[in-house]
Design an enzyme around this catalytic site. Structure first.
Site, short mmCIF file in Angstrom:
data_model
loop_
_atom_site.label_atom_id
_atom_site.label_comp_id
_atom_site.label_asym_id
_atom_site.label_seq_id
_atom_site.Cartn_x
_atom_site.Cartn_y
_atom_site.Cartn_z
N CYS A 49 32.97 29.91 58.15
CA CYS A 49 32.61 28.90 59.15
C CYS A 49 32.54 27.50 58.58
CB CYS A 49 31.25 29.25 59.77
SG CYS A 49 29.85 29.13 58.63
N ARG A 84 26.60 31.12 68.69
CA ARG A 84 27.81 31.36 67.93
C ARG A 84 28.95 31.70 68.90
NH1 ARG A 84 25.20 29.24 64.65
NH2 ARG A 84 24.93 29.77 62.44
N GLU A 101 33.80 36.12 64.74
CA GLU A 101 32.61 35.28 64.99
C GLU A 101 32.72 34.01 64.17
OE1 GLU A 101 28.40 34.12 63.52
OE2 GLU A 101 30.25 34.69 62.48
N ARG A 104 20.51 30.71 68.05
CA ARG A 104 21.66 30.78 67.14
C ARG A 104 22.93 30.94 67.96
NH1 ARG A 104 21.90 31.78 61.73
NH2 ARG A 104 23.86 32.56 60.87
#
Length: 441
Positions: A73, A164, A111, A162
């Site tokens: 990421c 995502r 993800e 969170r």
């Protein structure tokens, strides 16, 4: 039982989620030796080192029904340089595509940070969608974004904000994949029906019994940290019922005159300077009295980041020791002790004010959906454990989104043959009576 491969595996968030749904990991890959060791310790599977090597030699990859991975990421994160696919790690996605083209598993689940689907990374986002479609996977234009705090306890949620991006695709062949693009997100970015996110409690849902005396000191705050918090607590008391603003408070900007170099500052900084100057002039009496108090370490000697303060705890209790705090580069951030901000792979571990300590590694594991009674960090340093939890995928969210996707795409998953039906059977979903030629039509 369905087989899956777990790439960019970290310590095994995808493994925990998919194995809990009846999956069996037949291969994992993690280049960093520290999380790889924890992965092997917990899941009894030694990760391969290099996805690129596997992409060059797909014969080394066992047959599987699901390819899962939280590909790096950092190229897309707001905390990084945001170079996206121009950064070397950003091109690892190309290796995932090579593996998908070679092995054609029925389902892919990836993800990444929410910023991947944001305006600054539009080129990267479109390239990812195009690459998956060219490999034969149907994916929608609109991103699926979800956070564990939106999911109830019963469904595996956790008190952590969170957000995502989850990218899920089913193999339908290139022709269909290139045209079937107008799809809703797999799940909406809203709290589960009937779930109130204010029902979360860090104390009830995250904290574990206090560590033994021989260990607790590692998580207690230092004298300097207590002094910084106490000092800001004094100001809140002296301000009385005055409303605290939503913008960051910068103590060093509290003056009548604008600072030198003001006119050359970027617009966002000028705005914050003006807001802080107005705040100071409105509350000058209390602030000057607060500044003039005798202290072992004067305010002017505090680290620059500790002269910044961000109040995000609403209009209720004003005692900092009743809240959740983070010591961030942007300042001391304060939130109600209901749900936590996103864990990050840096030293910003949340502080639970009532116990005057940081969350322990097993408590951060609970925030990520791992079972602290079975998941182990072995004997590695806490700093490594905190970093790994900051990088982990949330177990409950992966499970929730994956199940929703399989239910919505059962027909096309079944059309992939035994590899697809194994997923449906593991999740207890009736296998549709469809022709295996449907996916390629």
């Amino acid at each position: 039982m369905f087989d899956f491969v777990d790439y960019f595996a970290g310590v095994g968030g995808f493994h925990a989620a998919l194995s809990g749904l009846g999956g069996r990991a037949v291969q994992a890959c993690e280049i960093d030796p520290k999380p790889a060791a924890i992965y092997e310790h917990n899941w009894n599977l030694k990760p391969e080192k290099d996805v690129r090597e596997l992409a060059r030699h797909p014969e080394l990859i066992p047959a599987h029904s699901v390819l899962a991975g939280g590909f790096p990421c950092q190229p897309f994160s707001k905390s990084g340089r945001q170079l996206g696919i121009a950064e070397d790690r950003g091109t690892l996605f190309e290796d995932v595509l090579k593996i998908l083209e070679a092995k054609q598993p029925p389902v892919v689940m990836l993800e990444n940070v929410r910023n991947l689907a944001g305006p600054r990374q539009q080129a990267a986002w479109l390239r990812i969608l195009r690459g998956l479609r060219e490999a034969g996977y149907r994916v929608g234009d609109r991103p699926t974004v979800f956070s564990p705090h939106l999911l109830s306890r019963a469904l595996g949620g956790a008190p952590q904000v969170r957000d995502r991006v989850y990218i899920l695709g089913v193999w339908v062949g290139r022709d269909r994949a290139m045209t079937e693009i107008d799809l809703d997100p797999v799940v909406p970015h809203t709290a589960e029906e009937g779930w109130d996110v204010s029902d979360w409690s860090i104390e009830a849902d995250v904290l574990l019994p206090e560590p033994p005396a021989s260990e607790i000191q590692r998580y207690k705050l230092s004298g300097d940290e207590i002094a910084w918090i106490d000092t800001w607590n004094e100001l809140l008391a002296m301000l009385g019922d005055a409303k605290l603003p939503g913008f960051p408070l910068w103590e060093f900007a509290w003056h009548q005159r604008r600072p030198n170099g003001y006119r050359t500052m970027p617009a966002w900084k000028q705005k914050l300077i003006e807001q802080n100057r107005d705040f100071y002039l409105t509350h000058r009496s209390a602030i000057d009295a607060w500044r003039s108090r005798d202290r072992d370490v004067p305010l002017s000697k505090f680290p620059a980041s500790r002269r910044k303060f961000e109040w995000q705890a609403g209009s209720g209790e004003r005692d900092l020791w009743k809240h959740l705090m983070q010591l961030r580069p942007s300042g001391i951030r304060v939130k109600q002790a209901t749900y936590a901000p996103a864990l990050v792979a840096m030293s910003q571990t949340p502080i639970f004010g009532p116990r005057r300590r940081r969350l322990t590694p097993p408590e951060t594991a609970r925030l990520q959906g791992f079972d602290p009674t079975t998941f182990s960090f072995a004997d590695q340093p806490d700093s490594a454990s905190y970093k790994q939890m900051g990088n982990a995928v949330n177990v409950g969210v992966v499970r929730h989104v994956f199940k929703a996707f399989v239910e919505k795409n059962a027909d096309d998953i079944a059309a992939c043959g035994p590899a697809g039906t194994s997923i449906l059977e593991s999740l207890g979903i009736d296998v549709p009576l469809v022709s295996t030629s449907v996916a390629a039509s």
